[in-house]
Enzyme design. Structure first.
Site, PDB file in Angstrom:
ATOM      1  N   LEU A 116      -7.592   3.961  -4.977  1.00 16.40           N
ATOM      2  CA  LEU A 116      -6.227   3.944  -5.490  1.00 16.40           C
ATOM      3  C   LEU A 116      -5.842   2.481  -5.645  1.00 16.40           C
ATOM      4  CD1 LEU A 116      -4.212   6.631  -3.441  1.00 16.40           C
ATOM      5  CD2 LEU A 116      -5.177   6.826  -5.733  1.00 16.40           C
ATOM      6  N   ASP A 117      -5.029   2.172  -6.658  1.00 18.29           N
ATOM      7  CA  ASP A 117      -4.595   0.797  -6.860  1.00 18.29           C
ATOM      8  C   ASP A 117      -3.743   0.316  -5.684  1.00 18.29           C
ATOM      9  OD1 ASP A 117      -5.801   0.831  -9.340  1.00 18.29           O
ATOM     10  OD2 ASP A 117      -3.963   1.453 -10.369  1.00 18.29           O
ATOM     11  N   TYR A 118      -3.604  -0.994  -5.576  1.00 13.36           N
ATOM     12  CA  TYR A 118      -2.790  -1.648  -4.539  1.00 13.36           C
ATOM     13  C   TYR A 118      -1.381  -1.051  -4.475  1.00 13.36           C
ATOM     14  CZ  TYR A 118      -0.922  -5.748  -2.041  1.00 13.36           C
ATOM     15  OH  TYR A 118      -0.351  -6.578  -1.126  1.00 13.36           O
TER      16      TYR A 118
END
Ligand code: URA
Length: 240
Positions: A101-103
């Site tokens: 998952l992205d930051y």
């Protein structure tokens, strides 16, 4: 005799793809000898070392589900020293996240040291459904969603068919809330799919993977998967 990358993945050290990367980066030794050949075969008496660590095929497998907060990276180590999903989980085992998952994305992440299950869950051919809820800038229509869900080109390649529905339209703030169900896991896939039809994603959350949901888990909380859930994931796997 088995292929080296497969044995590394089965040991739970990392996924098969990651193992291939490590072989390419000259981080793998067999019986003290550096191996760079991808199809190298090993047997169960060979001593395999990855990044200097001997791998142990018989390590007990562990499985967690985490509700990832924003501002956390989904890797085992971050070059910039940022907090990772691993820092949130108390375990002595060498676990890693299944997929990314992205930051700034929140929501469901599975973590394990089971390389075999990881490979199964991330391979697009197995069509594991992931449900995302995206808050996007602008007012979206059913036609826009249809265009996106029929398959749209991102990074030069068409996405496979997906499903989406509008959950809320807010004309005051000029935003829409959309549920999107995909079974691929390409880099920044959801954001790129919306961008491809002209919408920016303001917030993104992964609500579920297969039958697993975030029920009972607040942001930052995690729990081990139950034996029943692990069996069900393997059950999905054995259907094919
Ligand atoms: N798609 C994205 O764009 N970002 C994520 O974090 C997950 C899926």
């Amino acid at each position: 005799m088995e292929r080296l990358q497969k044995v590394i993945a089965l040991s739970g050290y990392c996924s098969r793809r990651k193992a291939e990367e490590l072989i390419e980066k000259k981080q793998v030794k067999v019986n003290g000898k550096l191996i760079t050949e991808m199809g190298y075969k090993v047997n169960n008496t060979d001593l395999i070392e990855v990044e200097g660590n001997p791998i142990n095929e018989k390590e007990e497998k562990v499985y967690y589900i985490l509700n990832k907060p924003r501002g956390i990276v989904t890797t085992t180590k971050d070059e910039k020293g940022r907090k990772t999903v691993i820092d949130l989980i108390k375990t002595e085992k060498r676990i890693y996240p299944v997929g990314r998952l992205d930051y700034d994305t929140t929501g469901l992440v599975i973590l394990t040291n089971d390389g075999e299950l990881t490979n199964y869950l991330i391979h697009p051919k197995n069509k594991i459904e992931k449900v995302y809820v995206a808050k996007i800038k602008g007012i979206i229509s059913k036609e826009d969603l249809k265009k996106m869900c029929n398959g749209i080109i991102i990074d030069g390649k068409k996405t496979s068919k997906s499903k989406a529905k509008i959950l809320k339209i807010d004309k005051k703030t000029n935003t829409s809330l959309v549920e999107l169900i995909i079974h691929e896991g390409r880099n920044h896939q959801v954001k790129k799919m919306f961008e491809a039809i002209g919408f920016d994603v303001l917030k993104l959350k992964r609500e579920s993977i297969s039958f697993l949901t975030l029920d009972g888990l607040k942001s930052g909380e995690y729990r081990p998967l139950s034996i029943k859930e692990i069996k069900m994931l393997y059950g999905e796997k054995n259907k094919y």
